[in-house]
Every structure is written in C-alpha cells, then in structure tokens.
Design a protein around this motif. Sequence first.
Motif, PDB file in Angstrom:
ATOM      1  N   ASN A   1      84.784  62.180  77.150  1.00  0.00           N
ATOM      2  CA  ASN A   1      84.392  63.175  78.584  1.00  0.00           C
ATOM      3  C   ASN A   1      85.315  64.178  78.826  1.00  0.00           C
ATOM      4  O   ASN A   1      84.891  65.144  78.992  1.00  0.00           O
ATOM      5  CB  ASN A   1      84.062  62.215  79.143  1.00  0.00           C
ATOM      6  CG  ASN A   1      82.865  63.051  80.122  1.00  0.00           C
ATOM      7  OD1 ASN A   1      82.161  62.606  80.857  1.00  0.00           O
ATOM      8  ND2 ASN A   1      82.714  64.673  79.974  1.00  0.00           N
ATOM      9  N   LEU A   2      86.661  63.882  78.705  1.00  0.00           N
ATOM     10  CA  LEU A   2      87.387  64.396  79.609  1.00  0.00           C
ATOM     11  C   LEU A   2      88.176  65.586  78.743  1.00  0.00           C
ATOM     12  O   LEU A   2      88.676  66.761  78.863  1.00  0.00           O
ATOM     13  CB  LEU A   2      88.836  63.489  80.230  1.00  0.00           C
ATOM     14  CG  LEU A   2      88.300  63.230  81.227  1.00  0.00           C
ATOM     15  CD1 LEU A   2      89.982  61.976  81.717  1.00  0.00           C
ATOM     16  CD2 LEU A   2      88.461  63.606  82.468  1.00  0.00           C
ATOM     17  N   THR A   3      87.819  65.433  77.059  1.00  0.00           N
ATOM     18  CA  THR A   3      88.763  66.140  76.434  1.00  0.00           C
ATOM     19  C   THR A   3      87.707  68.311  76.743  1.00  0.00           C
ATOM     20  O   THR A   3      88.820  68.953  76.692  1.00  0.00           O
ATOM     21  CB  THR A   3      88.546  65.628  75.028  1.00  0.00           C
ATOM     22  OG1 THR A   3      88.951  64.521  74.614  1.00  0.00           O
ATOM     23  CG2 THR A   3      88.670  66.798  73.864  1.00  0.00           C
ATOM     24  N   PRO A   4      86.440  68.031  76.447  1.00  0.00           N
ATOM     25  CA  PRO A   4      86.340  69.295  76.812  1.00  0.00           C
ATOM     26  C   PRO A   4      86.246  69.775  78.789  1.00  0.00           C
ATOM     27  O   PRO A   4      86.211  71.362  78.628  1.00  0.00           O
ATOM     28  CB  PRO A   4      84.323  69.414  76.311  1.00  0.00           C
ATOM     29  CG  PRO A   4      84.323  67.627  76.965  1.00  0.00           C
ATOM     30  CD  PRO A   4      85.710  66.647  76.348  1.00  0.00           C
ATOM     31  N   ILE A   5      86.387  69.122  79.179  1.00  0.00           N
ATOM     32  CA  ILE A   5      86.406  69.495  80.585  1.00  0.00           C
ATOM     33  C   ILE A   5      88.289  70.151  80.694  1.00  0.00           C
ATOM     34  O   ILE A   5      88.761  71.424  81.333  1.00  0.00           O
ATOM     35  CB  ILE A   5      86.076  68.076  81.278  1.00  0.00           C
ATOM     36  CG1 ILE A   5      85.154  67.764  81.495  1.00  0.00           C
ATOM     37  CG2 ILE A   5      87.091  68.874  83.081  1.00  0.00           C
ATOM     38  CD1 ILE A   5      84.209  67.070  82.293  1.00  0.00           C
ATOM     39  N   ILE A   6      89.580  68.992  79.934  1.00  0.00           N
ATOM     40  CA  ILE A   6      90.776  69.921  80.122  1.00  0.00           C
ATOM     41  C   ILE A   6      90.813  71.052  79.092  1.00  0.00           C
ATOM     42  O   ILE A   6      91.535  71.849  79.490  1.00  0.00           O
ATOM     43  CB  ILE A   6      91.548  68.876  79.123  1.00  0.00           C
ATOM     44  CG1 ILE A   6      91.412  67.348  80.053  1.00  0.00           C
ATOM     45  CG2 ILE A   6      93.128  69.354  79.082  1.00  0.00           C
ATOM     46  CD1 ILE A   6      92.563  66.180  79.407  1.00  0.00           C
ATOM     47  N   VAL A   7      90.043  71.105  77.946  1.00  0.00           N
ATOM     48  CA  VAL A   7      89.862  72.405  77.222  1.00  0.00           C
ATOM     49  C   VAL A   7      89.359  73.060  77.785  1.00  0.00           C
ATOM     50  O   VAL A   7      89.230  74.599  77.848  1.00  0.00           O
ATOM     51  CB  VAL A   7      88.738  71.899  75.947  1.00  0.00           C
ATOM     52  CG1 VAL A   7      88.552  73.802  75.669  1.00  0.00           C
ATOM     53  CG2 VAL A   7      89.412  71.393  74.753  1.00  0.00           C
ATOM     54  N   ASP A   8      88.406  73.179  78.888  1.00  0.00           N
ATOM     55  CA  ASP A   8      87.277  74.314  79.789  1.00  0.00           C
ATOM     56  C   ASP A   8      89.165  74.911  80.761  1.00  0.00           C
ATOM     57  O   ASP A   8      88.859  76.114  81.803  1.00  0.00           O
ATOM     58  CB  ASP A   8      86.785  73.595  80.571  1.00  0.00           C
ATOM     59  CG  ASP A   8      85.882  74.981  81.230  1.00  0.00           C
ATOM     60  OD1 ASP A   8      85.798  75.984  81.542  1.00  0.00           O
ATOM     61  OD2 ASP A   8      84.797  73.890  82.013  1.00  0.00           O
ATOM     62  N   TYR A   9      89.164  73.980  81.363  1.00  0.00           N
ATOM     63  CA  TYR A   9      90.229  74.075  82.478  1.00  0.00           C
ATOM     64  C   TYR A   9      91.552  75.145  82.243  1.00  0.00           C
ATOM     65  O   TYR A   9      92.239  76.129  82.439  1.00  0.00           O
ATOM     66  CB  TYR A   9      91.468  73.228  82.903  1.00  0.00           C
ATOM     67  CG  TYR A   9      91.829  72.805  84.395  1.00  0.00           C
ATOM     68  CD1 TYR A   9      91.240  73.631  85.411  1.00  0.00           C
ATOM     69  CD2 TYR A   9      93.267  73.115  83.863  1.00  0.00           C
ATOM     70  CE1 TYR A   9      92.463  74.326  86.624  1.00  0.00           C
ATOM     71  CE2 TYR A   9      94.037  73.364  85.042  1.00  0.00           C
ATOM     72  CZ  TYR A   9      94.487  73.780  85.878  1.00  0.00           C
ATOM     73  OH  TYR A   9      94.523  74.315  87.249  1.00  0.00           O
ATOM     74  N   GLY A  10      91.743  75.073  80.322  1.00  0.00           N
ATOM     75  CA  GLY A  10      93.069  75.311  79.796  1.00  0.00           C
ATOM     76  C   GLY A  10      93.015  76.840  79.726  1.00  0.00           C
ATOM     77  O   GLY A  10      93.594  77.302  79.007  1.00  0.00           O
TER      78      GLY A  10
END
Length: 230
Positions: free
Chosen positions: A26-35
Amino acid sequence: MSCCEGWTSCNGFTLLVLSVLAICFNLTPIIVDYGQDGRLLRYPTSCYEWFLPGILGGGLLVFPAASMSFAARKRSSCNTRCGMMMSSFLSLLGILGGVYCALIAIFAVAEGPLICKEGNQDVSSCDFSLRNLSSFQQLSFDMQWFKNASCLPAPVPPVNNGTRPVLENLFDGIPALEINEEMQRILHLTVYVGLSVVGVVEILVSVSQVAAGLFGFLCGTSKRKRNAAV
C-alpha cells in the motif's frame, strides 16, 4: 507444546508477515506519488490507494490477531484457555481486515489506474466513499487497460503523454521520479494483485486461527506450572 499452540504460533508468524507485506504494498504507490513532486494526493496512481486497503485492512486490523497468537504460545502469560479464545476472537477482526483489503484490491484491478480510467491523474475525479463498492456486478475483469498498448488516445500530445517533466526535488536538487504510463500500469497491477492475494491468504489464516483458538479453549493448553523443587 500442544498441536493447538504450535498451530497458533505458526498462524501468528504468518499473519505478521502478511500484514507487513500489505502495508509495504500500500505504501509503494503513495511513496511514488510523493516522489514525483513532493506532495501527496496530487498524482495518485489510483484512487484506491487512499482507501488504504493494505495499511488499514491488511495491516492494522490484522496486527491484533497476529500479536495475540504469538502471546498464546507456550510459557506465555496468555497461554491459557482465555488467551486462546481471545486469539480466536481477534482473528475475526483479521478476517474483516483481509476482506476489506482483498475487496478494495479487486476493485482497483478491475478498474485500472487513473490514467486509464480518466485519461489523467486528477484526484478530483476520485470518490472516497464506500458506496461505490456496491457496484461489484458492474465491474469488468477483461483487463483491457493492461492489454492495450496505451490507455491514452492516439496521437498523444507530447506534453500529455503520461510522462511529466522531471521536477527538481526540494532536497539537494535530486531530480524527482519520472513515471510514464507503462510504469503506472505495471505498478498498479503489481500492487493490487499483491494486495488481493495477501488479503485472501489473511482470510484463510485468520479462519484457521479461529479454529485453533476454539480447539485450544475447549481442550486446554499445555502450560506447565513451575515447580520450586529442583
């Protein structure tokens, strides 16, 4: 250690690993979004990542069952009939979390990423209410969003081809992530297929722990009283 306690210990370890995996997915796309530009909820891969299926469902709701299953092992203070019953009760919460995780992930896989559904990643098109989960029969699992060469109409304008210009990060001038349409589709498929599998396995393991806890409650545990005599 009785078979019920060994069974419970194995279930606890499995649930712990699965919950960590769900959170990471779940954190992977959120981190990509933030990055991509240093802000959240601006360019999400999917609306469903903010339903937090892995963090809330597959993660936080499963942790109590995992921790109680560990606590109900041999020589633990929770290694009693009451402890085994409690692990069984908390596993019902784990089943609920697994169902939520798997259900959200299945919806996300069926609908595809935002760029394929809306043609862009505008979060204003997202509906974060649970009422849209009642349209399960309307979902199409033909996976055309992944099979097609592109979700965007051709010809694709150079400025809106699914890839944003590389932005400068606020930290030390490190360039931001550059995510094109193909990467978004692969990321979306990997994350939500993974979450759906994790959710289903969590349901099965939690059901198994409900049974193990009931057996431990009915049959008792093998906790031994410590003797002062040498």
